[in-house]
Structure formats: structure tokens, C-alpha cells
Write a protein that holds these residues in place. Structure first.
Motif, PDB file in Angstrom:
ATOM      1  N   SER A  70      29.623  96.394  41.305  1.00 30.08           N
ATOM      2  CA  SER A  70      28.836  97.239  42.216  1.00 30.08           C
ATOM      3  C   SER A  70      27.502  96.591  42.600  1.00 30.08           C
ATOM      4  CB  SER A  70      28.579  98.607  41.581  1.00 30.08           C
ATOM      5  OG  SER A  70      27.860  98.447  40.386  1.00 30.08           O
ATOM      6  N   ASP A  71      27.102  95.550  41.882  1.00 28.38           N
ATOM      7  CA  ASP A  71      25.845  94.867  42.224  1.00 28.38           C
ATOM      8  C   ASP A  71      26.052  93.816  43.315  1.00 28.38           C
ATOM      9  OD1 ASP A  71      27.475  93.532  40.327  1.00 28.38           O
ATOM     10  OD2 ASP A  71      25.815  92.199  39.791  1.00 28.38           O
ATOM     11  N   LEU A  72      27.289  93.589  43.746  1.00 30.72           N
ATOM     12  CA  LEU A  72      27.561  92.496  44.683  1.00 30.72           C
ATOM     13  C   LEU A  72      27.743  92.978  46.119  1.00 30.72           C
ATOM     14  CD1 LEU A  72      30.080  90.485  42.470  1.00 30.72           C
ATOM     15  CD2 LEU A  72      27.610  90.116  42.727  1.00 30.72           C
ATOM     16  N   GLU A  77      28.195  84.028  48.829  1.00 29.90           N
ATOM     17  CA  GLU A  77      27.896  83.815  47.410  1.00 29.90           C
ATOM     18  C   GLU A  77      28.399  84.983  46.553  1.00 29.90           C
ATOM     19  OE1 GLU A  77      23.810  83.227  44.860  1.00 29.90           O
ATOM     20  OE2 GLU A  77      23.752  82.841  47.029  1.00 29.90           O
ATOM     21  N   ASP A  78      28.167  86.206  47.025  1.00 31.93           N
ATOM     22  CA  ASP A  78      28.591  87.379  46.258  1.00 31.93           C
ATOM     23  C   ASP A  78      30.114  87.536  46.250  1.00 31.93           C
ATOM     24  OD1 ASP A  78      26.032  87.908  45.587  1.00 31.93           O
ATOM     25  OD2 ASP A  78      25.910  89.882  46.531  1.00 31.93           O
ATOM     26  N   ASN A  82      32.226  87.803  42.954  1.00 27.30           N
ATOM     27  CA  ASN A  82      33.194  88.894  42.856  1.00 27.30           C
ATOM     28  C   ASN A  82      34.524  88.342  42.325  1.00 27.30           C
ATOM     29  OD1 ASN A  82      34.245  91.539  43.417  1.00 27.30           O
ATOM     30  ND2 ASN A  82      35.142  90.750  45.305  1.00 27.30           N
ATOM     31  N   LEU A  83      35.008  87.273  42.962  1.00 28.55           N
ATOM     32  CA  LEU A  83      36.302  86.725  42.578  1.00 28.55           C
ATOM     33  C   LEU A  83      36.247  86.004  41.237  1.00 28.55           C
ATOM     34  CD1 LEU A  83      37.889  85.476  45.903  1.00 28.55           C
ATOM     35  CD2 LEU A  83      38.031  87.699  44.789  1.00 28.55           C
ATOM     36  N   ARG A  84      35.113  85.410  40.918  1.00 30.15           N
ATOM     37  CA  ARG A  84      34.995  84.749  39.613  1.00 30.15           C
ATOM     38  C   ARG A  84      35.168  85.780  38.502  1.00 30.15           C
ATOM     39  NH1 ARG A  84      31.978  83.865  35.400  1.00 30.15           N
ATOM     40  NH2 ARG A  84      30.428  85.394  36.063  1.00 30.15           N
ATOM     41  N   SER A 106      40.006  88.314  49.570  1.00 25.84           N
ATOM     42  CA  SER A 106      39.824  86.914  49.129  1.00 25.84           C
ATOM     43  C   SER A 106      40.037  85.927  50.279  1.00 25.84           C
ATOM     44  CB  SER A 106      40.727  86.595  47.938  1.00 25.84           C
ATOM     45  OG  SER A 106      42.048  87.054  48.083  1.00 25.84           O
ATOM     46  N   PRO A 107      39.109  85.946  51.246  1.00 21.11           N
ATOM     47  CA  PRO A 107      39.322  85.210  52.489  1.00 21.11           C
ATOM     48  C   PRO A 107      39.113  83.693  52.404  1.00 21.11           C
ATOM     49  CG  PRO A 107      37.177  86.273  52.527  1.00 21.11           C
ATOM     50  CD  PRO A 107      37.851  86.718  51.259  1.00 21.11           C
ATOM     51  N   ILE A 108      38.418  83.231  51.362  1.00 23.09           N
ATOM     52  CA  ILE A 108      38.070  81.803  51.318  1.00 23.09           C
ATOM     53  C   ILE A 108      39.035  81.041  50.416  1.00 23.09           C
ATOM     54  CG2 ILE A 108      36.208  80.138  50.850  1.00 23.09           C
ATOM     55  CD1 ILE A 108      35.622  82.098  53.170  1.00 23.09           C
TER      56      ILE A 108
END
Ligand code: ADP
Length: 192
Positions: A70-72, A77-78, A82-84, A106-108
Motif C-alpha cells: 500500500s506504500d507503493l 521504480e515502485d 511491487n514485483l520484487r 507486470s508490464p516491464i
């Protein structure tokens, strides 16, 4: 990275847990535009697996953004962070022997590849492919309309890129595949 922290070894491992559950842990990673059908297919897949006596868990993009993440925000970068975090949580679940379904735009490509690196052979990518125009027509959460109105920034496909997978384990085109067909394809392809 903290200093003076060492990895602790425990006696009961993944194999013991998988033995208890009589199943193998796996991470099924759904990627695709918002509204492409990731959650719909994951939900139907989970119902079918549950019916067959399998232990499953869904990690959903929106749900996690209301809790752990919820902090992202949606900056590059966020999204990466998120995914990490999702990758690390998936790793715990897969080590529990759970069939883990992840539904994230997960677009990247590079971010997905990082997750694949972290999870190795446990990571199976499902590309939920649906054209932007069709996703916009469906707009199940009214997000496209709000993004068009400028209420949402960095919206994938509009002012933020979506990099399609190059070699996903499975591709599902939701303009010509029913939810039931998608579920059957995933179960058969991944031997669930
Ligand atoms: P996402 O999780 O990718 O953002 P959702 O699953 O929330 O997408 O929304 C997809 C929408 O598309 C739902 O309203 C669903 O009913 C609809 N839909 C229509 N055809 C399909 C299909 N073949 N597979 C999955 N969803 C479909």
C-alpha cells in the motif's frame, strides 16, 4: 543488505511439505493489460484446482496494493519494488508447496525476468493477450474511462508501456478463448 545476518538452515524443507500435500509447488504468473482477463481466469483455475483437492493461493495485484504494497505507487521504480516483494512472497508460498497464482499487469519485461530468475523453474508465465481496444471496451473496473479523463496517471497501454512477453510458457488470447478453455489449457500444459 544487513550485515551480521546469516541464513538459518531448518530440517523440514520443501520436499517434506510437498509430500504432506501430495502436490508440487509452482508459481503461475499471469501478465497482461488491465481487463485482459487475468483475475477471471485465475479465479476459475483456482476453483477447478480446489475441487481437485489442490492447495492454492492467489496473489492479486490490486489486493496486494491494498495491503503489503500500500506504500507503493505506479512509477517505474515502485512497480519494480511491487514485483520484487511479490516475487519474494511467491518464493515462500512455492516453498510451502502451494500452487501460487499471481495476477499482475507486470508490464516491464525486465521486471518479469527478474522474477523468473528468482523463482527459476518454478516460474511459469501465462500471457493473457487481449488488444487494448477490447480491454477498454470491457473496462470492468472503470479504469480506462478514468485514465482517459486524466484521473489516473501512468496507466498501462495509455501513458505507460506494456512489453509483451517474448517466450511465455502459455499464451491465451481472450478474444477467442473461453475461460473454461483457458483453464483446461493451463492445467494440461503445466501438468497440474
Ligand atoms: P484483469 O485481471 O486482467 O485486470 P479481469 O479478469 O478483472 O481482468 O477482467 C476481465 C473482464 O473481461 C471480465 O469482465 C471478464 O468477464 C471479461 N472477459 C470476457 N471474455 C473473457 C475471457 N475469454 N477470458 C477472461 N475474461 C473475459
Amino acid at each position: 543488505m544487513s550485515e551480521n545476518v546469516y541464513l538459518e538452515e531448518f530440517t523440514i524443507g520443501r520436499g517434506e511439505r510437498e509430500g504432506l500435500l501430495n502436490q508440487k509447488g509452482i508459481v503461475i504468473w499471469f501478465t497482461g493489460l488491465s481487463g485482459s482477463g487475468k483475475s477471471t481466469i485465475a479465479n476459475a483455475l483456482e476453483k477447478e484446482l480446489h475441487k481437485r483437492g489442490k492447495l492454492t493461493y492467489v496473489l492479486d495485484g490490486d489486493n496486494l496494493r491494498l495491503s503489503l504494497n500500500s506504500d507503493l505507487k505506479f512509477t517505474e521504480e515502485d512497480r519494480k519494488e511491487n514485483l520484487r516483494r511479490v516475487g519474494e512472497v511467491s518464493k515462500i508460498l512455492v516453498n510451502l508447496g502451494v500452487i501460487t497464482l499471481c495476477t499482475f499487469v507486470s508490464p516491464i519485461r525486465q521486471d518479469r525476468e527478474e522474477t523468473r530468475k528468482l523463482l527459476g523453474n518454478d516460474y511459469k508465465e501465462v500471457y493473457v493477450n487481449c488488444p487494448f481496444s477490447e480491454c477498454e471496451k470491457r473496462d470492468p473496473k472503470n479504469l480506462y474511462k478514468r485514465a482517459r479523463n486524466g484521473e489516473i496517471k501512468n496507466f498501462t497501454g495509455l501513458d505507460s508501456p506494456y512489453e509483451a512477453p517474448v517466450s511465455p510458457e502459455i499464451t491465451i488470447d481472450t478474444t477467442n478463448t473461453t475461460v473454461e478453455e483457458a483453464v483446461e489449457r493451463i492445467i494440461n500444459t503445466l501438468n497440474l
